[in-house]
Enzyme design. Structure first.
Site, PDB file in Angstrom:
ATOM      1  N   ASP A 170      -6.204   9.830  14.916  1.00 43.19           N
ATOM      2  CA  ASP A 170      -6.724   9.567  13.567  1.00 43.19           C
ATOM      3  C   ASP A 170      -7.287   8.149  13.463  1.00 43.19           C
ATOM      4  O   ASP A 170      -7.024   7.422  12.507  1.00 43.19           O
ATOM      5  CB  ASP A 170      -5.629   9.791  12.516  1.00 43.19           C
ATOM      6  CG  ASP A 170      -6.220   9.913  11.108  1.00 43.19           C
ATOM      7  OD1 ASP A 170      -7.437  10.170  10.986  1.00 43.19           O
ATOM      8  OD2 ASP A 170      -5.470   9.745  10.132  1.00 43.19           O
ATOM      9  N   GLY A 179       0.839  -1.195   0.000  1.00 47.74           N
ATOM     10  CA  GLY A 179       0.000   0.000   0.000  1.00 47.74           C
ATOM     11  C   GLY A 179       0.867   1.235   0.000  1.00 47.74           C
ATOM     12  O   GLY A 179       2.083   1.154  -0.057  1.00 47.74           O
TER      13      GLY A 179
HETATM   14  P1  ATP Z   1      -1.235   8.200   5.576  1.00 42.27           P
HETATM   15  O1  ATP Z   1      -1.384   9.229   4.498  1.00 42.27           O
HETATM   16  O2  ATP Z   1      -2.473   7.350   5.728  1.00 42.27           O
HETATM   17  O3  ATP Z   1      -0.706   8.713   6.876  1.00 42.27           O
HETATM   18  P2  ATP Z   1       1.258   6.752   5.407  1.00 42.27           P
HETATM   19  O4  ATP Z   1       2.199   7.143   4.313  1.00 42.27           O
HETATM   20  O5  ATP Z   1       1.581   7.189   6.794  1.00 42.27           O
HETATM   21  O6  ATP Z   1      -0.181   7.182   4.978  1.00 42.27           O
HETATM   22  P3  ATP Z   1       0.359   4.158   6.254  1.00 42.27           P
HETATM   23  O7  ATP Z   1      -1.042   4.602   6.392  1.00 42.27           O
HETATM   24  O8  ATP Z   1       1.100   3.833   7.499  1.00 42.27           O
HETATM   25  O9  ATP Z   1       1.179   5.178   5.361  1.00 42.27           O
HETATM   26  O10 ATP Z   1       0.439   2.870   5.305  1.00 42.27           O
HETATM   27  C1  ATP Z   1      -0.028   2.908   3.971  1.00 42.27           C
HETATM   28  C2  ATP Z   1      -0.732   1.607   3.632  1.00 42.27           C
HETATM   29  O11 ATP Z   1       0.186   0.514   3.708  1.00 42.27           O
HETATM   30  C3  ATP Z   1      -1.859   1.239   4.579  1.00 42.27           C
HETATM   31  O12 ATP Z   1      -3.076   1.820   4.201  1.00 42.27           O
HETATM   32  C4  ATP Z   1      -1.886  -0.286   4.432  1.00 42.27           C
HETATM   33  O13 ATP Z   1      -2.585  -0.648   3.265  1.00 42.27           O
HETATM   34  C5  ATP Z   1      -0.430  -0.634   4.232  1.00 42.27           C
HETATM   35  N1  ATP Z   1       0.206  -1.000   5.517  1.00 42.27           N
HETATM   36  C6  ATP Z   1       0.710  -0.149   6.437  1.00 42.27           C
HETATM   37  N2  ATP Z   1       1.227  -0.796   7.501  1.00 42.27           N
HETATM   38  C7  ATP Z   1       1.031  -2.101   7.266  1.00 42.27           C
HETATM   39  C8  ATP Z   1       1.337  -3.316   7.996  1.00 42.27           C
HETATM   40  N3  ATP Z   1       1.928  -3.272   9.191  1.00 42.27           N
HETATM   41  N4  ATP Z   1       0.999  -4.492   7.432  1.00 42.27           N
HETATM   42  C9  ATP Z   1       0.379  -4.532   6.229  1.00 42.27           C
HETATM   43  N5  ATP Z   1       0.074  -3.453   5.495  1.00 42.27           N
HETATM   44  C10 ATP Z   1       0.382  -2.239   5.992  1.00 42.27           C
END
Ligand code: ATP
Ligand code: MG
Ligand code: MG
Length: 428
Positions: free
Chosen positions: A152, A28
């Site tokens: 959040d 993701g």
């Molecule tokens: P946001 O804009 O939501 O803050 P971000 O860049 O901080 O995004 P995350 O939300 O932590 O990223 O992760 C992005 C995506 O990756 C999640 O929506 C999920 O689909 C996948 N993902 C994150 N952590 C995990 C995990 N521990 N195991 C499996 N998939 C994960």
């Protein structure tokens, strides 16, 4: 966004942290990062590798997230607190710059995907209860033991635990470790360590097993993990601590994703742990019905914030005047009597009635679920029950065996009685 300061481009087989982690496939992405499934060659497990964009503000955000996640991991040595576990972190240099990387335990689908997968019909109540229990255990840990506010909480940020351990059973999980780039052996057989050779042999055996299974099933599809969650424990964990904060070191005034935002955040009256409880209750409703509880929109003569406050009052009754006038932004929305300035007539429609009228809950189910949720939707933040108190509630502690919940096909059957924006709004 794959440019200087942005995402790091990853190819299957890429190695990280001195070869310890090998990229398998993309899981993701978000505003800040891409997340990859990686094979941890040291522990022979699968992990989620979150690779942050490289620009200074993203690196700083990652360091904050790492600090929160480290605090969380340190207090949970038995991994029983329903929050994602940070395993490792390091920096990775690439063509776009230096990227902070977080290694997290590998989890499954988000609750948002689960709701979609269920075609927005809502989950059976026994599953909602199991999921709520996990979220509450997570929140109780964060709030009471660590002093952390998530800020959040929403279905997207709660991930299901994998029911199959992919390291113990990679074939059933549809996974086989990839230890080098598929398009060419960059690492050369000669430089392979013993453990890598061993893993490669194991990988070949797993591939052989997959092709056997495929033949016996008579299809071309690789085996997929079991998706039907009927009758099993529905465990999940809270993730995405990018916006988390310690209650005594708050950073932002505007927090939370719109639909899950607590009234005191809209009013700017100050906030604490109980904002997570509000989002939790919104999430629980969504799990049970497939619909967001509050989906405010701007209208003629009123803002999204005003619509949001109106929707809340239609569900929960009038906001007490003292609460309504307590925020730095109160005067934008309320007159001195504590009435909304620009939305005059509200149509009261309480939660138990909505559950029965629109979602066809039985009277008992509706009453019990509303009895659990309504106290959390208190306009006065300090009156909301804590996660610890919610864990004591009879609805959470009901056993599933003596109910029809497991049998009924779906507890939700929507009836079109036009719930979206039912109030008559009078622009002034
Ligand atoms: P946001 O804009 O939501 O803050 P971000 O860049 O901080 O995004 P995350 O939300 O932590 O990223 O992760 C992005 C995506 O990756 C999640 O929506 C999920 O689909 C996948 N993902 C994150 N952590 C995990 C995990 N521990 N195991 C499996 N998939 C994960
Ligand atoms: Mg996210
Ligand atoms: Mg984030």
């Amino acid at each position: 966004s794959y440019r200087k300061g942005g995402y790091h481009a990853v190819r299957v087989g890429d190695q990280f942290n001195g070869g310890r982690y090998v990229a398998q496939r993309k899981l993701g992405w978000g505003e800040f990062s891409t997340v990859w499934l990686a094979y941890d060659t040291t522990t022979s497990t699968y992990v989620a590798l979150k690779i942050q964009k490289s620009a200074a503000q993203f690196a700083q955000a990652a360091l904050h997230e790492i600090a929160i996640l480290s605090n969380i991991a340190d207090g949970d040595p038995t991994h029983s607190k329903c929050v994602v576990r940070l395993i490792d972190h390091f920096k990775h240099a690439g063509p776009n710059g230096q990227h902070q990387c977080m290694v997290l335990e590998f989890l499954g689908d988000s609750l948002l995907r689960l709701i979609k997968h269920n075609r927005y019909k809502g989950l059976k109540l026994y599953k909602v209860r199991e999921i709520c229990k996990c979220i509450l255990i997570g929140l109780d840990y964060l709030h009471r033991e660590l002093g952390i506010i998530h800020t959040d909480l929403k279905p997207e940020n709660i991930l299901l635990c994998n029911t199959i351990d992919p390291a113990k059973d990679p074939v059933r999980a549809g996974l086989t470790p990839i230890l080098e780039r598929p398009e060419g052996n960059l690492n050369g057989g000669a430089t392979m360590t013993l453990i890598e050779k061993k893993l490669k042999r194991r990988a070949r055996r797993a591939v052989a097993k997959i092709s056997l299974r495929r033949e016996s099933m008579g299809g071309n599809e690789p085996p997929k993990p079991e998706r039907n969650l009927d009758g099993i424990d529905v465990k999940c964990k809270v993730v995405d601590f990018g916006n988390g904060c310690w209650a005594n070191k708050q950073l932002a005034e505007e927090i939370q994703t719109r639909q899950y935002r607590a009234p005191e955040v809209i009013l700017r009256s100050g906030y604490s742990y109980s904002v997570d409880m509000w989002s939790f209750a919104c999430t629980a409703f969504e799990l049970a019905t497939g619909d967001m509880l509050f989906a405010p929109k701007v209208g003629q003569g009123f803002s999204e914030d005003e619509d949001h406050l109106a929707l809340m009052m239609e569900l929960l009754g009038k906001m007490p005047r003292k609460v309504a006038i307590s925020g730095a932004r109160s005067k934008d929305f309320f007159d001195r009597h504590g009435d909304l300035k620009r939305i005059r007539r509200l149509k009261f429609w309480p939660l138990d009635k909505i559950l029965m009228d629109r979602y066809k809950f039985s009277e008992t189910d509706a009453r019990e679920f509303a009895d659990f949720l309504c106290p959390i939707f208190d306009f006065a933040p300090e009156k909301r029950p804590t996660a610890q108190q919610c864990l004591q509630h009879p609805w959470i502690n009901r056993s599933t065996s003596n109910q029809n919940e497991m049998k009924s096909k779906s507890n939700v059957e929507k009836v079109n009685v036009g719930m979206s924006n039912p109030h008559i709004k009078v622009g002034k």
